[in-house]
Design an enzyme around this catalytic site. Sequence first.
Site, short mmCIF file in Angstrom:
data_model
loop_
_atom_site.label_atom_id
_atom_site.label_comp_id
_atom_site.label_asym_id
_atom_site.label_seq_id
_atom_site.Cartn_x
_atom_site.Cartn_y
_atom_site.Cartn_z
N LYS A 1 0.88 -1.18 0.00
CA LYS A 1 0.00 0.00 0.00
C LYS A 1 0.92 1.22 0.00
CE LYS A 1 -4.14 1.61 2.45
NZ LYS A 1 -4.85 2.13 1.29
N GLU B 1 -10.34 -3.78 -8.75
CA GLU B 1 -10.92 -3.13 -7.56
C GLU B 1 -11.33 -1.71 -7.92
OE1 GLU B 1 -7.86 -2.89 -4.56
OE2 GLU B 1 -6.36 -2.34 -6.05
#
Length: 287
Positions: free
Chosen positions: A149, A182
């Site tokens: 991330k 996503e």
Amino acid sequence: MKIWLNGRLVDRAHAVVNVFDHGLLYGDGVFEGIRVYNGRVFHSQAHLDRLYVSAKQIRLAIPYPKQELHEAMVETIKANNAAYAYIRLVVTRGEGTLGLSPFKCSKPSVIVIYDDIQLYPKEMYTDGMAVIVAKTIRTSARMVDPSVKSLNYLNNILAKIESVDAGVSEAIMLNEHGDVAEATGDNVFIVKNGTVITPPPSAGILVGITRSIVIELSKKLGIPLKESTVTRQDLNEADECFLTGTAAEVCPVTRIDDALVGNGKVGDITRRLIKAYREFIDADLRE
Ligand code: PMP
């Protein structure tokens, strides 16, 4: 507002990093977005675990043990005296030179940003949200491991710009094979013939903490669930669709591009999972 910066609480106006910080120059760093419910850090351990995995993958050594970062979040919440909030835990490579080498950076900058929570409007949870499928594809897993991330969200920002241009709140991103990956900051689920389906990690997604909770809840409720490829056609033919994320929680999607999802109303399974997620948070607070 108080921000925790490298071990000290400082006023927002003084919460600054150096212009030579590689987080600013190159997006070289990692982060977590974390919720505070009723004064408590929600799923602190899972977020800290993911942060340290992200950091390790980019060879960034966080100069604090996990427990200290947890305490930094608790200290920041106390200093701001608010029950419901959003925390952004950021670790950048730190101050270096204009060259790319991360090894010239002296020490990482560790930051706990405290902010009010920015939510989708309430009606979206009852009526559902409209999204587009972005033309910008999700960075390939062969380029950057999606489990990192990282501070580099340019790819997601470009998809977000597309959604703003289209007058909707979110964009679903496809991967390099044309399958669903996503949304720009949330995971995607569809429901088809009573089965909940979400793309597997190999689709090039960030494995969301909310996603994992929803998978567990679905199992507990006895709702069939599988992690498998969701094609563009699966998305078009879905009976229901919803997004999951720390800030969004479980948010229904009732329109994709120009087409309604199912009958255009929030579906039964989505409703059950929204309720179960709420109850899960309440139970967590009582523990
Ligand atoms: N995908 C991306 C790209 C994200 O940035 C996030 C978090 N904002 C998510 C999925 C959802 O993850 P989580 O449920 O852990 O917030």
